[in-house]
Enzyme design. Structure first.
Site, PDB file in Angstrom:
ATOM      1  N   ASP A  18      73.831  35.415 -18.777  1.00 51.15           N
ATOM      2  CA  ASP A  18      74.571  36.309 -19.673  1.00 51.15           C
ATOM      3  C   ASP A  18      73.713  37.515 -20.056  1.00 51.15           C
ATOM      4  OD1 ASP A  18      76.627  37.207 -21.224  1.00 51.15           O
ATOM      5  OD2 ASP A  18      76.345  35.769 -22.847  1.00 51.15           O
ATOM      6  N   ASN A  20      74.251  40.954 -18.657  1.00 46.79           N
ATOM      7  CA  ASN A  20      74.188  42.083 -17.710  1.00 46.79           C
ATOM      8  C   ASN A  20      74.708  43.379 -18.346  1.00 46.79           C
ATOM      9  OD1 ASN A  20      73.402  40.245 -15.821  1.00 46.79           O
ATOM     10  ND2 ASN A  20      75.340  40.205 -14.689  1.00 46.79           N
ATOM     11  N   ARG A  22      74.974  44.261 -21.552  1.00 47.60           N
ATOM     12  CA  ARG A  22      74.091  44.802 -22.602  1.00 47.60           C
ATOM     13  C   ARG A  22      72.812  45.395 -22.016  1.00 47.60           C
ATOM     14  NH1 ARG A  22      73.970  39.571 -25.854  1.00 47.60           N
ATOM     15  NH2 ARG A  22      75.068  38.859 -23.995  1.00 47.60           N
ATOM     16  N   TRP A  23      72.327  44.791 -20.947  1.00 51.81           N
ATOM     17  CA  TRP A  23      71.125  45.307 -20.279  1.00 51.81           C
ATOM     18  C   TRP A  23      71.397  46.744 -19.800  1.00 51.81           C
ATOM     19  CZ3 TRP A  23      69.985  47.216 -15.447  1.00 51.81           C
ATOM     20  CH2 TRP A  23      68.638  47.224 -15.060  1.00 51.81           C
ATOM     21  N   ARG A  31      78.272  49.202 -16.791  1.00 53.48           N
ATOM     22  CA  ARG A  31      78.138  47.740 -16.678  1.00 53.48           C
ATOM     23  C   ARG A  31      77.858  47.297 -15.238  1.00 53.48           C
ATOM     24  NH1 ARG A  31      79.773  44.747 -20.890  1.00 53.48           N
ATOM     25  NH2 ARG A  31      80.315  43.040 -19.488  1.00 53.48           N
ATOM     26  N   SER A  64      86.757  31.288 -15.758  1.00 62.07           N
ATOM     27  CA  SER A  64      88.208  31.523 -15.687  1.00 62.07           C
ATOM     28  C   SER A  64      88.623  32.559 -16.733  1.00 62.07           C
ATOM     29  CB  SER A  64      88.999  30.224 -15.852  1.00 62.07           C
ATOM     30  OG  SER A  64      88.213  29.139 -16.216  1.00 62.07           O
ATOM     31  N   GLU A  65      87.776  32.756 -17.761  1.00 61.37           N
ATOM     32  CA  GLU A  65      88.109  33.751 -18.805  1.00 61.37           C
ATOM     33  C   GLU A  65      87.701  35.172 -18.380  1.00 61.37           C
ATOM     34  OE1 GLU A  65      86.407  30.788 -19.720  1.00 61.37           O
ATOM     35  OE2 GLU A  65      88.350  29.909 -20.231  1.00 61.37           O
ATOM     36  N   ASN A  66      86.824  35.280 -17.382  1.00 70.02           N
ATOM     37  CA  ASN A  66      86.334  36.613 -16.983  1.00 70.02           C
ATOM     38  C   ASN A  66      87.421  37.512 -16.379  1.00 70.02           C
ATOM     39  OD1 ASN A  66      83.005  35.468 -16.058  1.00 70.02           O
ATOM     40  ND2 ASN A  66      83.680  36.466 -17.932  1.00 70.02           N
ATOM     41  N   SER A 194      80.408  27.672 -23.651  1.00 67.26           N
ATOM     42  CA  SER A 194      81.450  28.490 -23.018  1.00 67.26           C
ATOM     43  C   SER A 194      82.192  27.754 -21.896  1.00 67.26           C
ATOM     44  CB  SER A 194      80.848  29.804 -22.485  1.00 67.26           C
ATOM     45  OG  SER A 194      80.305  30.550 -23.539  1.00 67.26           O
ATOM     46  N   GLU A 205      69.071  18.817 -21.790  1.00 67.64           N
ATOM     47  CA  GLU A 205      68.261  19.591 -22.744  1.00 67.64           C
ATOM     48  C   GLU A 205      68.702  21.053 -22.663  1.00 67.64           C
ATOM     49  OE1 GLU A 205      66.234  18.224 -24.808  1.00 67.64           O
ATOM     50  OE2 GLU A 205      66.197  16.233 -23.901  1.00 67.64           O
TER      51      GLU A 205
HETATM   52  C1  FPP Z   1      77.195  38.085 -17.519  1.00 68.30           C
HETATM   53  O1  FPP Z   1      76.907  39.332 -18.027  1.00 68.30           O
HETATM   54  C2  FPP Z   1      77.433  37.946 -16.086  1.00 68.30           C
HETATM   55  C3  FPP Z   1      78.658  37.782 -15.440  1.00 68.30           C
HETATM   56  C4  FPP Z   1      79.979  37.963 -16.021  1.00 68.30           C
HETATM   57  C5  FPP Z   1      78.755  37.349 -14.072  1.00 68.30           C
HETATM   58  C6  FPP Z   1      78.147  38.209 -13.043  1.00 68.30           C
HETATM   59  C7  FPP Z   1      76.915  37.606 -12.555  1.00 68.30           C
HETATM   60  C8  FPP Z   1      76.146  38.229 -11.676  1.00 68.30           C
HETATM   61  C9  FPP Z   1      76.518  39.552 -11.137  1.00 68.30           C
HETATM   62  C10 FPP Z   1      74.915  37.566 -11.184  1.00 68.30           C
HETATM   63  C11 FPP Z   1      75.002  37.362  -9.707  1.00 68.30           C
HETATM   64  C12 FPP Z   1      75.622  36.140  -9.269  1.00 68.30           C
HETATM   65  C13 FPP Z   1      75.918  35.828  -7.969  1.00 68.30           C
HETATM   66  C14 FPP Z   1      76.124  34.402  -7.610  1.00 68.30           C
HETATM   67  C15 FPP Z   1      76.039  36.829  -6.884  1.00 68.30           C
HETATM   68  P1  FPP Z   1      77.935  39.993 -19.053  1.00 68.30           P
HETATM   69  O2  FPP Z   1      78.717  41.011 -18.311  1.00 68.30           O
HETATM   70  O3  FPP Z   1      78.737  38.922 -19.716  1.00 68.30           O
HETATM   71  O4  FPP Z   1      76.945  40.653 -20.080  1.00 68.30           O
HETATM   72  P2  FPP Z   1      77.238  41.062 -21.597  1.00 68.30           P
HETATM   73  O5  FPP Z   1      77.418  39.778 -22.357  1.00 68.30           O
HETATM   74  O6  FPP Z   1      75.992  41.782 -21.993  1.00 68.30           O
HETATM   75  O7  FPP Z   1      78.454  41.942 -21.591  1.00 68.30           O
END
Ligand code: FPP
Length: 249
Positions: A18, A20, A22-23, A31, A64-66, A194, A205
Site C-alpha cells: 500500500d 503507491n 501517496r508516494w 498516481r 475486488s474493491e479496487n 482489508s 504475526e
Molecule cells: C497500492 O497503492 C497498490 C495497488 C492498488 C496495487 C498496485 C500494485 C502494484 C502496481 C505493485 C505491482 C504488482 C504486481 C504483481 C505487478 P495505492 O494506490 O493504494 O496507494 P495509496 O494508498 O497511497 O493511494
C-alpha cells in the site's frame, strides 16, 4: 519460538503493498508513476524472498474493491499488470518460481486472463518459491466460494455435513495447499487486513510499517523477518508449554 532460539525464516509471507499513490503525490507525480515504482519494489521483494529461501510469497495486487477507482487508473493498472507479466514471466520461470493467480479472474479482459493462465501453466512444474498474486481477490469472496462448493458436494451426496472441518474448508480455499502465512506485512501506515486472506491469517504475526510501498526494500524485509523472529508463537498454548516442546524436539 523463543527469543534465544536461532533465527528462523518464515515459510510464507503475505503482503499488502500500500502507498503507491501517496508516494507519487509526495513527489508531485501522477498516481501512475507511483504504481510503476511499486512494480520495481515488487520485483525486489520477489527476488529478496527467493534469495532468503522463503517458500511462499503471496502479494495483494488488486482487490475486488479496487474496481471503484477512477476508470483511468484501473485501465492503467490493467496495462501495467499485462506488461509486467509479459516482461517477467520468463525470468520467474528461469528462477524456478511457480506463479499462481488467486481471485476471480473472470472479472478481467480475456487477453489478461489468458496471460495469467499462461504464466500459471508455464511455471506450474517449478519447485522453487511459490508466488501467489491476488487479483480481484477478497477474503469473503473466497470463503463464500468455498462454502458454496462444499454445500454442492453435500447436496450431491459426496459429503456429509459432519465431514466439514477446518482442514476441508482450508482445502477449498485458493491457497489451501500452501502452509499458512506466518508473517504478514502491510506498508503505507494503515493497520487493517482489508479483506485479505481472512481464513489464512488466523495465527499470522502482523507487521505494519509507515513506509510507502515503492520505498519498501530488502532492508525493511529483513526488519520484518527480524520482528517475526522476536515473536513467540503460541497457537493458544502457554509460553511454558511451547518452550517444553522446543526443548524436547
Ligand atoms: C497500492 O497503492 C497498490 C495497488 C492498488 C496495487 C498496485 C500494485 C502494484 C502496481 C505493485 C505491482 C504488482 C504486481 C504483481 C505487478 P495505492 O494506490 O493504494 O496507494 P495509496 O494508498 O497511497 O493511494
Amino acid at each position: 519460538m523463543s527469543r534465544d532460539q536461532p533465527d528462523k525464516t518464515p515459510q510464507h509471507i503475505a503482503v499488502i503493498m500500500d502507498g503507491n499513490g501517496r508516494w507519487a503525490q509526495k513527489r508531485g507525480l501522477g498516481r501512475s508513476a507511483g504504481h510503476q515504482a511499486g512494480v520495481k519494489a515488487t520485483r525486489q521483494l520477489v527476488e529478496g524472498c527467493a534469495r532468503r529461501e522463503i517458500k511462499v510469497l503471496t502479494v495483494f495486487a488488486f482487490s475486488s474493491e479496487n474496481w471503484k477507482r477512477p476508470e483511468q487508473e484501473v485501465s492503467f493498472l490493467m496495462e501495467l499488470f499485462r506488461g509486467t507479466l509479459r516482461g517477467e514471466v520468463d525470468k520467474l520461470h528461469e528462477n524456478n518460481i511457480r506463479v499462481r493467480f488467486i481471485g476471480d479472474l473472470s472479472g478481467f479482459r480475456s487477453g489478461l486472463q489468458k496471460d495469467m493462465l499462461a504464466a500459471d501453466r508455464k511455471t506450474s512444474g517449478n519447485t522453487g518459491m511459490r508466488l501467489n498474486i491476488a487479483v480481484n481477490y477478497g477474503g469473503r469472496w473466497e470463503l463464500t466460494q468455498a462454502m458454496a462448493r462444499i454445500a454442492a458436494q453435500i447436496e450431491g451426496g459426496q459429503l456429509q455435513a459432519a465431514d466439514v472441518n477446518d482442514e476441508l474448508v482450508a482445502r477449498h480455499t485458493s491457497i489451501g495447499d500452501d502452509p499458512e502465512p506466518d508473517l504478514f506485512i502491510r506498508t503505507g501506515g494503515e493497520q487493517r487486513l482489508s479483506n485479505y486472506l481472512l481464513w489464512h491469517l488466523a495465527y499470522t504475526e502482523l507487521f505494519f510499517t509507515d513506509t510507502l510501498w515503492p520505498d519498501f526494500g530488502v532492508d525493511e524485509l529483513d526488519r520484518a523477518i527480524g520482528f517475526f523472529n522476536g515473536r513467540e508463537r503460541r497457537f493458544g498454548q502457554t509460553g511454558e508449554q511451547i518452550r517444553d516442546l522446543e526443548n524436547n524436539a
